[in-house]
Motif scaffolding. Structure first.
Motif, short mmCIF file in Angstrom:
data_model
loop_
_atom_site.label_atom_id
_atom_site.label_comp_id
_atom_site.label_asym_id
_atom_site.label_seq_id
_atom_site.Cartn_x
_atom_site.Cartn_y
_atom_site.Cartn_z
N ALA A 288 -12.44 24.15 -13.41
CA ALA A 288 -11.87 25.50 -13.51
C ALA A 288 -12.90 26.49 -14.04
O ALA A 288 -12.52 27.56 -14.54
CB ALA A 288 -10.65 25.47 -14.42
N SER A 289 -14.17 26.17 -13.90
CA SER A 289 -15.21 26.98 -14.56
C SER A 289 -15.36 28.39 -14.00
O SER A 289 -16.03 29.22 -14.59
CB SER A 289 -16.55 26.25 -14.49
OG SER A 289 -16.94 26.12 -13.15
N PHE A 290 -14.71 28.69 -12.86
CA PHE A 290 -14.80 30.05 -12.29
C PHE A 290 -13.45 30.77 -12.38
O PHE A 290 -13.21 31.74 -11.68
CB PHE A 290 -15.30 29.98 -10.85
CG PHE A 290 -15.90 31.29 -10.36
CD1 PHE A 290 -16.86 31.96 -11.10
CD2 PHE A 290 -15.47 31.86 -9.17
CE1 PHE A 290 -17.39 33.17 -10.65
CE2 PHE A 290 -16.00 33.07 -8.71
CZ PHE A 290 -16.97 33.72 -9.47
N ILE A 291 -12.57 30.24 -13.24
CA ILE A 291 -11.24 30.86 -13.39
C ILE A 291 -11.14 31.49 -14.76
O ILE A 291 -11.29 30.81 -15.78
CB ILE A 291 -10.11 29.81 -13.23
CG1 ILE A 291 -10.18 29.16 -11.85
CG2 ILE A 291 -8.75 30.47 -13.44
CD1 ILE A 291 -9.17 28.06 -11.64
N THR A 292 -10.88 32.79 -14.81
CA THR A 292 -10.63 33.45 -16.10
C THR A 292 -9.73 34.66 -15.88
O THR A 292 -9.70 35.24 -14.79
CB THR A 292 -11.95 33.84 -16.80
OG1 THR A 292 -11.66 34.15 -18.18
CG2 THR A 292 -12.62 35.06 -16.16
N GLY A 293 -8.98 35.00 -16.93
CA GLY A 293 -8.11 36.17 -16.90
C GLY A 293 -6.83 35.97 -16.10
O GLY A 293 -6.16 36.93 -15.75
N GLN A 294 -6.48 34.71 -15.81
CA GLN A 294 -5.33 34.43 -14.95
C GLN A 294 -4.14 33.86 -15.74
O GLN A 294 -4.32 33.19 -16.74
CB GLN A 294 -5.72 33.42 -13.87
CG GLN A 294 -6.90 33.84 -13.03
CD GLN A 294 -6.70 35.20 -12.39
OE1 GLN A 294 -5.69 35.45 -11.73
NE2 GLN A 294 -7.65 36.10 -12.59
N THR A 295 -2.95 34.17 -15.24
CA THR A 295 -1.75 33.53 -15.75
C THR A 295 -1.23 32.61 -14.65
O THR A 295 -0.90 33.08 -13.55
CB THR A 295 -0.66 34.57 -16.11
OG1 THR A 295 -1.16 35.39 -17.17
CG2 THR A 295 0.62 33.88 -16.56
N ILE A 296 -1.21 31.31 -14.93
CA ILE A 296 -0.75 30.36 -13.91
C ILE A 296 0.69 29.96 -14.25
O ILE A 296 0.96 29.43 -15.34
CB ILE A 296 -1.67 29.12 -13.86
CG1 ILE A 296 -3.09 29.59 -13.49
CG2 ILE A 296 -1.14 28.10 -12.85
CD1 ILE A 296 -4.09 28.49 -13.29
N VAL A 297 1.59 30.27 -13.33
CA VAL A 297 3.01 29.98 -13.55
C VAL A 297 3.30 28.56 -13.06
O VAL A 297 2.96 28.21 -11.93
CB VAL A 297 3.88 31.01 -12.79
CG1 VAL A 297 5.36 30.74 -13.03
CG2 VAL A 297 3.52 32.44 -13.23
N VAL A 298 3.90 27.77 -13.94
CA VAL A 298 4.21 26.37 -13.59
C VAL A 298 5.71 26.19 -13.73
O VAL A 298 6.22 25.81 -14.79
CB VAL A 298 3.46 25.39 -14.54
CG1 VAL A 298 3.57 23.96 -14.03
CG2 VAL A 298 1.99 25.79 -14.69
N ASP A 299 6.44 26.50 -12.66
CA ASP A 299 7.90 26.58 -12.79
C ASP A 299 8.65 26.00 -11.59
O ASP A 299 9.84 26.28 -11.42
CB ASP A 299 8.31 28.04 -13.00
CG ASP A 299 8.06 28.91 -11.77
OD1 ASP A 299 7.39 28.42 -10.83
OD2 ASP A 299 8.55 30.04 -11.74
N GLY A 300 7.97 25.23 -10.77
CA GLY A 300 8.65 24.66 -9.60
C GLY A 300 9.05 25.71 -8.59
O GLY A 300 9.84 25.44 -7.69
N GLY A 301 8.57 26.94 -8.78
CA GLY A 301 8.84 28.00 -7.82
C GLY A 301 10.03 28.88 -8.17
O GLY A 301 10.39 29.77 -7.39
N ILE A 302 10.60 28.73 -9.36
CA ILE A 302 11.84 29.48 -9.66
C ILE A 302 11.61 30.99 -9.72
O ILE A 302 12.54 31.77 -9.48
CB ILE A 302 12.50 28.96 -10.96
CG1 ILE A 302 13.98 29.38 -11.02
CG2 ILE A 302 11.77 29.42 -12.21
CD1 ILE A 302 14.79 28.66 -12.07
N THR A 303 10.39 31.42 -10.00
CA THR A 303 10.13 32.87 -10.06
C THR A 303 9.52 33.42 -8.77
O THR A 303 9.19 34.60 -8.71
CB THR A 303 9.18 33.22 -11.23
OG1 THR A 303 7.97 32.49 -11.06
CG2 THR A 303 9.79 32.92 -12.57
#
Lengths: 250, 121
Positions: free
Chosen positions: A234-249
């Motif tokens: 994940a060394s090129f990932i920053t400033g992100q919010t990763i949603v882990v919700d099975g798709g509910i949102t």
């Protein structure tokens, strides 16, 4: 400047690692060979077992820390740095649920929620980022919530603290990026934990019906994403919010 | 860590050493590195960003076990290498005066409070 490619154990601080998601995070980090330092108000059977297995704190350290005390947080971070030589990563996991309709909520409950969910995270990042700056590398992960993404009645203050963490994530990613410190958020949806323990079976079924992937999450589902963000993959990932919700949102 | 109370020369040497280190890390992108003197301005002349300064202060905190910027000296008042050395000298001298800045802050708070009271009435 040093990098994480050195042949040594990455030092990870996990706040609130004594139970629930924190326990899954500590377990996952240890399984990947990381050195883990964690704190909570009180010792849990999980923490007690790990401390007994590693009494010299070679790869595991737990302390009782009041997260609402900025000086105590700084002291803990400095102790981790002096014990293990550095701090490579922080997972801001400690927090409390703040349930209730805002108009009738006590001021003390609002204060406590903001102190624990937001202020403690900010002070912990401040202390850890000073350590990370010295090596010009690091990774910070804030545990947010789907409540920061969508509105839900009865959790307004909780939502506010978690949305604030996401804002903090984005701005810090820009602020610290030039020194190779990555900052991301993970926003869990409903998963089997104390958080959903009070829900009625009907309410749980309703959530499952609305979830495209057809089940509640698990603490491991959340921890796996945090572990990915900690990893070199994940060394090129920053400033992100990763949603882990099975798709509910979605 | 240096002696309990480092001399001005020790502080200066340490600061210059770490400024040089930070600038060398950036040199691959930004160009050549010249001499560093007390009179040099950290940003305009040496090219240190506010984040570079934060990195420097974090490193110095570990080396000197001192952080003058939490309460004693506002980081925004540091313009030159000499200002930086002075901040640590002040920390180690036990001088807790702030050149009237606390009074100025208090006065600013009083004015803000007065404005709030006026707007309520």
């Amino acid at each position: 400047m040093s990098t994480n490619s050195e042949n040594r154990s990455k030092v990870v601080i996990v706040s609130g690692g004594s139970r629930g998601l924190g326990q899954a995070l500590v377990t996952g980090c240890l399984e990947r060979g990381y050195t883990v330092a964690t704190f909570s108000r009180s010792e849990s059977p999980f923490v007690k077992t790990l401390t007994q297995q590693d009494p010299e704190h070679k790869r595991f350290l737990w302390e009782s820390v009041d997260a609402t005390d900025p000086a105590a947080l700084k002291t803990f971070v400095n102790k981790v740095a002096s014990t293990y030589g550095r701090v490579d990563a922080l997972v801001n996991n400690a927090g409390v649920g703040i349930d209730g309709i805002l108009p009738t909520m006590r001021a003390s409950q609002i204060e406590q929620g903001i102190d624990l969910n937001l202020k403690a995270s900010i002070y912990l990042i401040q202390a850890c980022s000073k350590q990370m700056l010295q090596h010009a590398s690091g990774s910070i992960i804030n545990i947010s919530s789907v409540n920061a993404i969508r509105g839900h009645s009865g959790v307004a203050v909780y939502s506010a603290t978690k949305a604030a963490l996401d804002g903090l994530t984005r701005s810090l990613a820009r602020e610290l990026g030039p020194k190779h410190i990555r900052v991301n958020s993970v926003a869990p949806g409903y998963f089997e934990s104390e958080m959903v323990a009070d829900l009625t079976p009907e309410a749980k079924q309703r959530i499952i019906r609305r979830t495209p992937l057809g089940r509640l999450g698990t603490a491991e589902d959340m921890a796996n994403v945090v572990l990915f963000l900690l990893s070199p993959q994940a060394s090129f990932i920053t400033g992100q919010t990763i949603v882990v919700d099975g798709g509910i949102t979605c | 860590m240096l002696n309990e109370v480092p001399s001005k020369q020790e502080i200066l040497k340490l600061i210059v050493e770490h400024i040089r280190q930070i600038l060398e890390e950036k040199a691959a992108h930004d160009g050549k590195l010249g001499d560093i003197g007390e009179e040099n301005r950290l940003g305009a002349e040496l090219g240190l960003s506010s984040l570079d300064l934060a990195q420097l202060v974090a490193t110095l905190e570990m080396r000197l076990k001192a952080d003058p910027f939490q309460e004693l000296v506002p980081i925004t008042s540091v313009r030159t290498v000499s200002d930086l050395v002075g901040a640590y000298e002040k920390f180690f001298s036990g001088d807790t005066s702030d050149g009237g800045q606390a009074d100025a802050l208090l006065e600013s708070k009083r004015r803000a409070e007065a404005r709030r009271n006026n707007s309520r009435s």
